[in-house]
Design a protein around this motif. Sequence first.
Motif, PDB file in Angstrom:
ATOM      1  N   GLN A  32      80.032  62.564  40.685  1.00  0.00           N
ATOM      2  CA  GLN A  32      81.008  61.308  40.849  1.00  0.00           C
ATOM      3  C   GLN A  32      80.072  60.938  40.427  1.00  0.00           C
ATOM      4  O   GLN A  32      79.165  60.318  40.614  1.00  0.00           O
ATOM      5  CB  GLN A  32      80.685  61.490  42.018  1.00  0.00           C
ATOM      6  N   ARG A  33      80.602  59.763  39.651  1.00  0.00           N
ATOM      7  CA  ARG A  33      79.930  58.726  38.490  1.00  0.00           C
ATOM      8  C   ARG A  33      80.162  57.348  39.643  1.00  0.00           C
ATOM      9  O   ARG A  33      81.578  57.696  39.933  1.00  0.00           O
ATOM     10  CB  ARG A  33      81.012  58.752  37.392  1.00  0.00           C
ATOM     11  N   VAL A  34      79.198  56.699  39.516  1.00  0.00           N
ATOM     12  CA  VAL A  34      79.114  55.218  41.217  1.00  0.00           C
ATOM     13  C   VAL A  34      78.579  54.115  39.830  1.00  0.00           C
ATOM     14  O   VAL A  34      77.460  54.753  39.003  1.00  0.00           O
ATOM     15  CB  VAL A  34      78.582  55.860  41.879  1.00  0.00           C
ATOM     16  N   ASN A  35      79.262  53.460  39.836  1.00  0.00           N
ATOM     17  CA  ASN A  35      78.858  52.120  39.555  1.00  0.00           C
ATOM     18  C   ASN A  35      78.163  51.532  40.593  1.00  0.00           C
ATOM     19  O   ASN A  35      78.344  50.827  41.945  1.00  0.00           O
ATOM     20  CB  ASN A  35      80.282  51.464  38.866  1.00  0.00           C
ATOM     21  N   VAL A  36      76.721  51.200  40.712  1.00  0.00           N
ATOM     22  CA  VAL A  36      75.579  50.318  41.197  1.00  0.00           C
ATOM     23  C   VAL A  36      75.597  49.182  40.852  1.00  0.00           C
ATOM     24  O   VAL A  36      74.809  48.834  39.939  1.00  0.00           O
ATOM     25  CB  VAL A  36      74.812  51.449  42.413  1.00  0.00           C
ATOM     26  N   ASP A  53      75.592  52.361  35.671  1.00  0.00           N
ATOM     27  CA  ASP A  53      76.039  53.377  36.262  1.00  0.00           C
ATOM     28  C   ASP A  53      75.124  54.711  36.384  1.00  0.00           C
ATOM     29  O   ASP A  53      73.828  55.240  36.209  1.00  0.00           O
ATOM     30  CB  ASP A  53      77.300  54.052  34.974  1.00  0.00           C
ATOM     31  N   LYS A 101      75.276  51.906  47.514  1.00  0.00           N
ATOM     32  CA  LYS A 101      76.405  52.538  47.686  1.00  0.00           C
ATOM     33  C   LYS A 101      75.938  54.257  48.652  1.00  0.00           C
ATOM     34  O   LYS A 101      75.383  54.773  47.854  1.00  0.00           O
ATOM     35  CB  LYS A 101      77.257  53.017  46.560  1.00  0.00           C
ATOM     36  N   SER A 102      77.293  53.733  49.664  1.00  0.00           N
ATOM     37  CA  SER A 102      76.979  55.676  49.742  1.00  0.00           C
ATOM     38  C   SER A 102      78.192  56.359  48.811  1.00  0.00           C
ATOM     39  O   SER A 102      79.336  55.788  48.507  1.00  0.00           O
ATOM     40  CB  SER A 102      77.585  55.939  50.630  1.00  0.00           C
ATOM     41  N   VAL A 103      77.915  57.449  48.745  1.00  0.00           N
ATOM     42  CA  VAL A 103      78.613  58.466  47.809  1.00  0.00           C
ATOM     43  C   VAL A 103      78.813  59.608  48.549  1.00  0.00           C
ATOM     44  O   VAL A 103      77.907  60.282  48.611  1.00  0.00           O
ATOM     45  CB  VAL A 103      78.292  59.067  46.560  1.00  0.00           C
ATOM     46  N   THR A 121      77.223  63.476  51.385  1.00  0.00           N
ATOM     47  CA  THR A 121      77.095  61.851  51.477  1.00  0.00           C
ATOM     48  C   THR A 121      75.975  61.613  51.233  1.00  0.00           C
ATOM     49  O   THR A 121      74.744  62.346  51.797  1.00  0.00           O
ATOM     50  CB  THR A 121      77.428  61.211  53.315  1.00  0.00           C
TER      51      THR A 121
END
Length: 100
Positions: A41-45, A17, A51-53, A5
């Motif tokens: 993992q693709r993440v939108n912030v 992103d 954000k935690s991934v 994490t």
Amino acid sequence: GVTLTVDLKNDSQVPSDEVVQVYVKRLGDPDAPIKALKGFQRVNVGAGETKSVTIELPASSFEYYDSKADDLVVKKGKYQILYGSSSADSDLKALKLNVK
């Protein structure tokens, strides 16, 4: 397996992103790859957001070819988990892991 994490923080004023990439490296094994992509993992912030991934690495993420077994096996020893925004060493952070 291992659960990783990480927190992502967007310091900009616009949404962004990011692709978190996770690599595994077996230390002390000249026959192992330099590093192998094992998760992403693709993440939108959002702007100013953190954000935690969480990325799961199953036990198979630590399998390497064993010529004696003529198969992929999880070998005992030291590993590095590398994570960041690209495969460039300068963009990666490292964690050490000992598999028993």
